[in-house]
Design a protein around this motif. Structure first.
Motif, PDB file in Angstrom:
ATOM      1  N   ARG A  56       0.807  -1.143  -0.127  1.00  0.00           N
ATOM      2  CA  ARG A  56       0.059   0.097  -0.070  1.00  0.00           C
ATOM      3  C   ARG A  56       0.970   1.234   0.105  1.00  0.00           C
ATOM      4  O   ARG A  56       0.416   2.193  -0.586  1.00  0.00           O
ATOM      5  CB  ARG A  56      -1.015  -0.067   1.341  1.00  0.00           C
ATOM      6  N   LEU A  57       2.069   0.984   0.644  1.00  0.00           N
ATOM      7  CA  LEU A  57       2.867   2.433   0.659  1.00  0.00           C
ATOM      8  C   LEU A  57       3.383   2.680  -0.516  1.00  0.00           C
ATOM      9  O   LEU A  57       3.308   3.755  -1.384  1.00  0.00           O
ATOM     10  CB  LEU A  57       3.997   2.187   1.818  1.00  0.00           C
ATOM     11  N   ALA A  58       3.803   1.674  -1.300  1.00  0.00           N
ATOM     12  CA  ALA A  58       4.413   1.771  -2.577  1.00  0.00           C
ATOM     13  C   ALA A  58       3.275   2.216  -3.616  1.00  0.00           C
ATOM     14  O   ALA A  58       3.506   2.940  -4.546  1.00  0.00           O
ATOM     15  CB  ALA A  58       4.805   0.342  -3.296  1.00  0.00           C
ATOM     16  N   ALA A  59       2.130   1.687  -3.674  1.00  0.00           N
ATOM     17  CA  ALA A  59       0.918   2.007  -4.191  1.00  0.00           C
ATOM     18  C   ALA A  59       0.588   3.411  -4.295  1.00  0.00           C
ATOM     19  O   ALA A  59       0.246   4.126  -5.290  1.00  0.00           O
ATOM     20  CB  ALA A  59      -0.309   1.082  -4.006  1.00  0.00           C
ATOM     21  N   PHE A  60       0.398   3.947  -2.927  1.00  0.00           N
ATOM     22  CA  PHE A  60       0.051   5.524  -2.932  1.00  0.00           C
ATOM     23  C   PHE A  60       1.286   6.519  -3.299  1.00  0.00           C
ATOM     24  O   PHE A  60       0.804   7.417  -4.026  1.00  0.00           O
ATOM     25  CB  PHE A  60      -0.243   5.528  -1.433  1.00  0.00           C
ATOM     26  N   VAL A  61       2.454   5.931  -2.993  1.00  0.00           N
ATOM     27  CA  VAL A  61       3.721   6.775  -3.597  1.00  0.00           C
ATOM     28  C   VAL A  61       3.705   6.706  -5.193  1.00  0.00           C
ATOM     29  O   VAL A  61       3.726   7.928  -5.689  1.00  0.00           O
ATOM     30  CB  VAL A  61       4.768   6.148  -3.101  1.00  0.00           C
ATOM     31  N   LEU A  62       3.421   5.771  -5.705  1.00  0.00           N
ATOM     32  CA  LEU A  62       3.284   5.567  -7.183  1.00  0.00           C
ATOM     33  C   LEU A  62       1.964   6.415  -7.676  1.00  0.00           C
ATOM     34  O   LEU A  62       2.127   7.201  -8.581  1.00  0.00           O
ATOM     35  CB  LEU A  62       3.039   4.286  -7.754  1.00  0.00           C
ATOM     36  N   ARG A  63       0.941   6.299  -6.968  1.00  0.00           N
ATOM     37  CA  ARG A  63      -0.530   7.342  -7.330  1.00  0.00           C
ATOM     38  C   ARG A  63       0.151   8.541  -7.249  1.00  0.00           C
ATOM     39  O   ARG A  63      -0.394   9.264  -8.092  1.00  0.00           O
ATOM     40  CB  ARG A  63      -1.544   6.797  -6.415  1.00  0.00           C
ATOM     41  N   ALA A  64       0.522   9.214  -6.220  1.00  0.00           N
ATOM     42  CA  ALA A  64       0.850  10.513  -6.138  1.00  0.00           C
ATOM     43  C   ALA A  64       2.174  11.071  -7.302  1.00  0.00           C
ATOM     44  O   ALA A  64       1.729  12.181  -7.778  1.00  0.00           O
ATOM     45  CB  ALA A  64       1.891  10.666  -4.626  1.00  0.00           C
ATOM     46  N   LEU A  65       2.899  10.079  -7.479  1.00  0.00           N
ATOM     47  CA  LEU A  65       3.940  10.502  -8.623  1.00  0.00           C
ATOM     48  C   LEU A  65       2.889  10.412 -10.103  1.00  0.00           C
ATOM     49  O   LEU A  65       3.261  11.172 -10.895  1.00  0.00           O
ATOM     50  CB  LEU A  65       4.746   9.379  -8.739  1.00  0.00           C
ATOM     51  N   LEU A  66       2.023   9.713 -10.006  1.00  0.00           N
ATOM     52  CA  LEU A  66       1.296   9.625 -11.240  1.00  0.00           C
ATOM     53  C   LEU A  66       0.595  10.859 -11.462  1.00  0.00           C
ATOM     54  O   LEU A  66       0.423  11.340 -12.713  1.00  0.00           O
ATOM     55  CB  LEU A  66       0.252   8.455 -11.435  1.00  0.00           C
ATOM     56  N   ILE A  67       0.096  11.274 -10.522  1.00  0.00           N
ATOM     57  CA  ILE A  67      -0.712  12.746 -10.654  1.00  0.00           C
ATOM     58  C   ILE A  67       0.072  13.750 -10.598  1.00  0.00           C
ATOM     59  O   ILE A  67      -0.052  14.727 -11.712  1.00  0.00           O
ATOM     60  CB  ILE A  67      -1.549  12.720  -9.346  1.00  0.00           C
ATOM     61  N   SER A  68       1.342  13.873  -9.963  1.00  0.00           N
ATOM     62  CA  SER A  68       2.046  15.167  -9.870  1.00  0.00           C
ATOM     63  C   SER A  68       3.109  15.161 -10.975  1.00  0.00           C
ATOM     64  O   SER A  68       3.663  16.491 -11.351  1.00  0.00           O
ATOM     65  CB  SER A  68       2.518  15.234  -8.632  1.00  0.00           C
TER      66      SER A  68
END
Length: 279
Positions: A56-68
């Motif tokens: 989950r930590l990796a998934a949310f970090v990746l999601r933040a990068l995908l958006i920003s």
């Protein structure tokens, strides 16, 4: 004319990098807690909760990068990787909850049911295999989408089959929790622990609340499985998918909730062979 780049993440419904970053930060202390518990109270439940928090930590970090970060958001493979991480992560959370219920049932010292259906629902290997099939179907559907930018008819079928399997297994976990609650009510007053921990004293309330959270997540996932754009709308996705998961993690971190592996094995010696990572 140069082709216009597409931010797949934003087209998919991801918009708030702040929310993704906040959830990534929230998972950090729980990852540390379960790592510590895996050392001082090594159990299968703690090990797979470490895995869940990492994913989950990796998934949310990746999601933040995908958006920003546009270069990341414009990479379809990164979006697919994020989707796969969320699917695989739920495997860990659901299986840890199921395993904990069965371990606590063993601690009740109740005779095993003679009902073949109930005995089948307690087959850890079968439960894990079905979970694995659900994850594989979800991964295959996400991978097929990476080639075209959208789900094909077969990809949609695989995604829906994966979602339905997850719902069935979540219902099964809730059923096992209700059985355990029934057993505890029947045995109430027969055994009392003097130095009972907070987690073991309130285990049934915690597990029942956890089952409700899992059901909220999966009912929403199933209700929106034919409308992916609606499922990914963040004002739905966070309260019905992300929030129930983190609340369940908070519940499962209750001190004393997860029994020691040695105690479980003493009550039911077969677990030494089945949970030593047949689990």
């Amino acid at each position: 004319m140069a082709s216009q780049s597409v931010n797949y993440a934003k087209a998919f419904g991801f918009h708030s990098e702040v929310a993704a970053a906040i959830f990534a930060i929230i998972y950090v202390p729980f990852l540390g807690w379960f790592i510590r518990q895996s050392i001082v109270r090594p159990t299968y439940v703690h090990f797979i909760l470490v895995l869940f928090c990492l994913i989950r930590l990796a998934a949310f970090v990746l999601r933040a990068l995908l958006i920003s970060v546009n270069s990341v958001g414009e990479t379809l493979g990164a979006l697919v990787a994020d989707e796969i991480l969320f699917s695989v992560g739920f495997f860990s959370l659901l299986y840890s909850s199921y395993t904990l219920v069965l371990d606590l049932e063993i601690m009740q010292n109740r005779p095993e049911s003679s009902n073949p259906i109930i005995r089948l629902t307690k087959n850890r290997r079968l439960f894990r295999l079905t979970l694995l099939i659900a994850v594989i179907l979800g991964v295959v559907s996400s991978t097929s989408a990476s080639k075209t930018g959208t789900f094909s008819s077969s990809g949609k079928t695989e995604r829906q089959a994966s979602t339905i399997l997850f719902l069935i297994l979540t219902l099964l976990q809730a059923f096992q929790t209700l059985l355990l609650a029934q057993m505890e009510i029947a045995a109430r007053g027969l055994e009392k622990q003097i130095n009972e921990s907070f987690g073991s004293k309130h285990a049934m309330s915690i597990l029942l609340a956890g089952s409700v959270l899992l059901l909220v997540r999966e009912v929403f996932s199933t209700a929106t499985m034919t409308n992916i754009s609606k499922q990914n709308e963040e004002h739905f996705w966070y309260p019905f998918m992300a929030v129930p998961e983190i609340l369940l993690v908070i519940l499962l971190s209750t001190p004393g909730l997860v029994p020691r592996r040695d105690d479980v094995q003493q009550r039911y010696p077969q677990v030494q062979s089945t949970q030593s990572f047949q689990a």
